[in-house]
Design a protein around this motif. Sequence first.
Motif, mmCIF file in Angstrom:
data_model
loop_
_atom_site.group_PDB
_atom_site.id
_atom_site.type_symbol
_atom_site.label_atom_id
_atom_site.label_comp_id
_atom_site.label_asym_id
_atom_site.label_seq_id
_atom_site.Cartn_x
_atom_site.Cartn_y
_atom_site.Cartn_z
ATOM 1 N N ILE A 155 0.807 -1.220 0.000
ATOM 2 C CA ILE A 155 0.000 0.000 0.000
ATOM 3 C C ILE A 155 0.842 1.271 0.000
ATOM 4 N N GLU A 156 1.847 1.341 0.845
ATOM 5 C CA GLU A 156 2.571 2.597 1.052
ATOM 6 C C GLU A 156 3.107 3.223 -0.228
ATOM 7 N N PRO A 157 3.723 2.450 -1.145
ATOM 8 C CA PRO A 157 4.214 3.087 -2.368
ATOM 9 C C PRO A 157 3.109 3.640 -3.258
ATOM 10 N N LEU A 158 1.876 3.176 -3.057
ATOM 11 C CA LEU A 158 0.760 3.599 -3.912
ATOM 12 C C LEU A 158 0.015 4.807 -3.365
ATOM 13 N N LEU A 159 0.408 5.302 -2.181
ATOM 14 C CA LEU A 159 -0.284 6.463 -1.630
ATOM 15 C C LEU A 159 0.010 7.672 -2.513
ATOM 16 N N PRO A 160 -1.037 8.340 -2.996
ATOM 17 C CA PRO A 160 -0.871 9.424 -3.961
ATOM 18 C C PRO A 160 -0.656 10.765 -3.263
ATOM 19 N N PRO A 161 -0.483 11.848 -4.023
ATOM 20 C CA PRO A 161 -0.404 13.188 -3.416
ATOM 21 C C PRO A 161 -1.682 13.522 -2.649
ATOM 22 N N THR A 162 -1.603 14.563 -1.836
ATOM 23 C CA THR A 162 -2.716 14.884 -0.927
ATOM 24 C C THR A 162 -3.957 15.404 -1.652
ATOM 25 N N SER A 163 -3.856 15.694 -2.939
ATOM 26 C CA SER A 163 -5.054 16.108 -3.680
ATOM 27 C C SER A 163 -5.978 14.924 -3.947
ATOM 28 N N CYS A 164 -5.498 13.713 -3.713
ATOM 29 C CA CYS A 164 -6.258 12.492 -4.007
ATOM 30 C C CYS A 164 -6.732 11.820 -2.713
ATOM 31 N N ALA A 165 -7.685 10.918 -2.871
ATOM 32 C CA ALA A 165 -8.177 10.123 -1.742
ATOM 33 C C ALA A 165 -7.974 8.648 -2.045
ATOM 34 N N VAL A 166 -7.856 7.848 -0.971
ATOM 35 C CA VAL A 166 -7.610 6.417 -1.120
ATOM 36 C C VAL A 166 -8.556 5.647 -0.198
ATOM 37 N N ILE A 167 -9.119 4.561 -0.725
ATOM 38 C CA ILE A 167 -9.885 3.618 0.091
ATOM 39 C C ILE A 167 -9.186 2.271 -0.023
ATOM 40 N N VAL A 168 -8.814 1.699 1.118
ATOM 41 C CA VAL A 168 -8.108 0.418 1.147
ATOM 42 C C VAL A 168 -8.996 -0.611 1.829
ATOM 43 N N THR A 169 -9.137 -1.775 1.217
ATOM 44 C CA THR A 169 -9.796 -2.890 1.904
ATOM 45 C C THR A 169 -8.793 -4.016 2.072
ATOM 46 N N SER A 170 -8.909 -4.723 3.177
ATOM 47 C CA SER A 170 -7.957 -5.807 3.448
ATOM 48 C C SER A 170 -8.509 -6.716 4.534
ATOM 49 N N ARG A 171 -8.065 -7.958 4.511
ATOM 50 C CA ARG A 171 -8.387 -8.863 5.624
ATOM 51 C C ARG A 171 -7.501 -8.562 6.829
ATOM 52 N N GLN A 172 -6.391 -7.831 6.570
ATOM 53 C CA GLN A 172 -5.441 -7.515 7.632
ATOM 54 C C GLN A 172 -5.638 -6.079 8.124
ATOM 55 N N HIS A 173 -5.237 -5.828 9.360
ATOM 56 C CA HIS A 173 -5.228 -4.471 9.894
ATOM 57 C C HIS A 173 -3.905 -3.838 9.481
ATOM 58 N N ILE A 174 -3.937 -3.008 8.442
ATOM 59 C CA ILE A 174 -2.715 -2.444 7.864
ATOM 60 C C ILE A 174 -2.410 -1.102 8.518
ATOM 61 N N GLN A 175 -1.167 -0.935 8.968
ATOM 62 C CA GLN A 175 -0.742 0.310 9.599
ATOM 63 C C GLN A 175 -0.021 1.173 8.564
ATOM 64 N N VAL A 176 -0.648 2.275 8.183
ATOM 65 C CA VAL A 176 -0.060 3.235 7.238
ATOM 66 C C VAL A 176 -0.325 4.630 7.781
ATOM 67 N N ALA A 177 0.671 5.503 7.695
ATOM 68 C CA ALA A 177 0.518 6.862 8.221
ATOM 69 C C ALA A 177 -0.684 7.555 7.591
ATOM 70 N N GLY A 178 -1.516 8.159 8.444
ATOM 71 C CA GLY A 178 -2.671 8.918 7.963
ATOM 72 C C GLY A 178 -3.900 8.090 7.665
ATOM 73 N N LEU A 179 -3.813 6.759 7.844
ATOM 74 C CA LEU A 179 -4.934 5.883 7.503
ATOM 75 C C LEU A 179 -6.008 5.913 8.588
ATOM 76 N N LYS A 180 -7.243 6.184 8.195
ATOM 77 C CA LYS A 180 -8.387 6.146 9.095
ATOM 78 C C LYS A 180 -8.981 4.742 9.028
ATOM 79 N N HIS A 181 -8.797 3.950 10.105
ATOM 80 C CA HIS A 181 -9.227 2.557 10.108
ATOM 81 C C HIS A 181 -10.676 2.394 10.547
#
Length: 860
Positions: free
Chosen positions: A355-381
């Motif tokens: 996930i981390e390399p795919l985080l885009p610039p702040t003008s964009c938004a990201v929705i991540v789904t996973s079976r795991q609890h992924i820890q990434v800076a700024g992620l609202k779980h």
Amino acid sequence: MATNHVKILFLAANPNEMAPLALGEEVREIEAKIRAAQHRDNLELIPKGAVRSDDLIQYFNQYPPHIVHFSGYGSPADDIILVDQEGKAKSVSKQALSKLFQVFNNEGNIRLVVLNACFSRPQAEAITERVDCAIGMDKEIDKRAAILFTASFYRAIGFGRSIQGAFDQGILSLQLEGIAESLKPELVVRAGVDPSQIILVNPSLALPPITTPTVTAPTVSASSVNPLLHQLPPPPRDFTGRATELAELLDSINQDGSPIFGIYGMGGVGKTALALVLSQHLVAHYSGAQFYIDLLGAGQSPLSVAEAMGRVIHAYLPTLQLPDDLAVLSGIYQSVLQGQRALLMLDNARDAAQIEPLLPPTSCAVIVTSRQHIQVAGLKHIHLHTLTPPDAHNLLLKIAPRIGKDAAALARRCGYLPLALRLAASFLAGRPNISPQDYLRMLNDMWTRLEMEPVKASLCLSYKQLKAPMRSQWCALNVFPGSFDDAAAAAVWDLKLDMAQDRLSSLLAYSMIEWNEDNGRYWLHDLSRDVAGANLSVVNRATSKQRHAAYYLNLLTEANASYKKGHEAMLQGLKLFDHERPNIEAGHAWAKDCRENNDEAARYSMAYPNAGAHVFILRQTAHERIAWLGISLSVAQYHLDEDQEAQALGNMALAYIDINEIPRAIECLNRCLLLSHKNRNRQQEGYALDYMGWAYSNSLKIHEAIKYYEQALSIFQEIGDQRSEGTTLGKLGVAYAVLNKPDCAIEFYEKGLAIARRVGNWRGEGIALGNLGEAQAQCRNFTRAVELLEQGFAILQEIGDLRGQGFNRDEMSKSLYALGRREEAISSAEAAFEILTQIKDPSAPNVQKRLALWRREIEE
């Protein structure tokens, strides 16, 4: 004065002779904290590295800032350290800095200067003669403390805090980490200024909060939509419940502006469905593009970071040739998304590394789904649990009202999991002869005997109720790694299309497969894939995989042929490949793995790399092409198939030329020429001669190159291969240009341009126009050169050829400068440098040196 858009000009310098600083880390941390801020879209971070003194004037003009941030070295002599032309240390005095802000802050737009450098308090004091506030360091400060402070400071600014409040939060972050009092930054304020009253981001001017938008996407005219930029499938029509979870996610936008949402939970709990509903709520705010990328994280072959980046990049730049270097690819990925209002749905992620390399610039938004609890800076779980009993009952009754009073018991046995509930209800809706009580009894029996989890138990029960032919057909769908269409299913099942469509409709009615009504493609849920794979017989698996590989080999051939037609057909060919890439790669993987024991697999493993040769140049890296072609070559040699061997050798030589391994390319081509001549394959012989010319041209053996080009040209004219004829004419033009014979070059370029236009070779046309412009400049026809270069640039920009655009802008700058249009020349050179730096082209430093020379000449 508060604004709705604050520019932070981040200036960094790390002289060669000094210890390396963590400047990249500092930028990443600041970006992460800004991304987590409520009003992130009101902050724009503009990072600039290796800053020289003249760059200060350029950047202040080009990006009029509200905050100026310097990160690097200070000195006890009250200087800030920048770099000179050779990357060595160059001091800038506090008096010079004060003068800089006097000149550029006449209107008072610069409200704050942050000097993240040791011994910088004196400079901060000098700057506050011209600027309201400055932050400096009284002594040395370690890298960790400096980064922690600045990242926390900018996050607070993004939440609408005052300069004083943001400074206090930055200091608090140091205290919480136990960092020594002596290492703290200091806030310096101009006389009469109250930093607690200076709020740079006004919350009332931020984007309107997302509160109760409709679930349906806004209506857009079909002609204005690029489907590659709008990929989200619609949410399930029977989506039920999740009001609390959806409200929590939407509230996070209103409260903390989080642009990254993480939804995690067990398989079958409905993560993707909730993410799609959430996406519909966000479309109005991220209307530029919406991407859906299945990262295949729950399977054995997760999608690579490079391939995920490539899908996004090619949506914007469909004909861009991607680099081997992941760092360069990442730069392009960030560049195409910079400033875009794009939404990325990253479904089924494996871990943070994906996930981390795919985080885009702040003008964009990201929705991540996973079976795991992924820890990434700024992620609202949000941890997605099973449906509430009332919502589970409603879902059952929405699909099969006859379940009636048995809904509570059935929902409980299905574990309140949406996928299990949907399977059970669809089963009963399609089989009126089986009562809900009978279904419950069968499900209980399977649960007791096999101890299956609810979803797999429901899947197995639905599977066992299928008729014998449909059982094996459903299991055979396991061979598709992702989505597929009707024709592909028909091929794998060896059925006529209308019969396959009928079977797919039945499976869809029983919720055994998923379907995207927007693009007409089907897929298996991960858990369905597991059950299908477990019940797929060895014979059925082998037969299905062979049919799958054969079908997608033909489809790859079709995409390659479409690409060669040029114009719109070229883009359609690339689009077809992009849609089916996972299937094409799966087909080749089966052929590669089974080539020693299966004659058809051996034939396919030879054919795949050559069947997509033109498309692969734009869609595979050189090393990927070499790997595929190596398999093709070894199989061809083993089976004594000299025609396939020659094709593989020629295409492999092209890949070696791309990575500048010229001796290996020539070795391949010599063997290719022998085989082509022996077998009287004139077209292949022409290709080999053309590639040989290219190889010698790259070795600067121009006269040798011309001899090979002329032989190739003669063959292409003889057999009527106009596309190849036009390409070789262009290469001959380049060769004569290198020999400083621009008149000859122009003659060849013009002939090549005419053919490129006739056969629809857009890329060839754009390159030919650029080459013509360069040749006209050699003849000192600068006005004509500018006209041709502008025409070429328009085409290269349309097809997304970044390298071509960079070279074009560079040549344009030279002609403009020769015409005395110096400001335009510098602007064009800056554009060239930015593009060439982004793709890490080795010519970028030469452009930078020329820019520095021109700037000095103008100053003098």
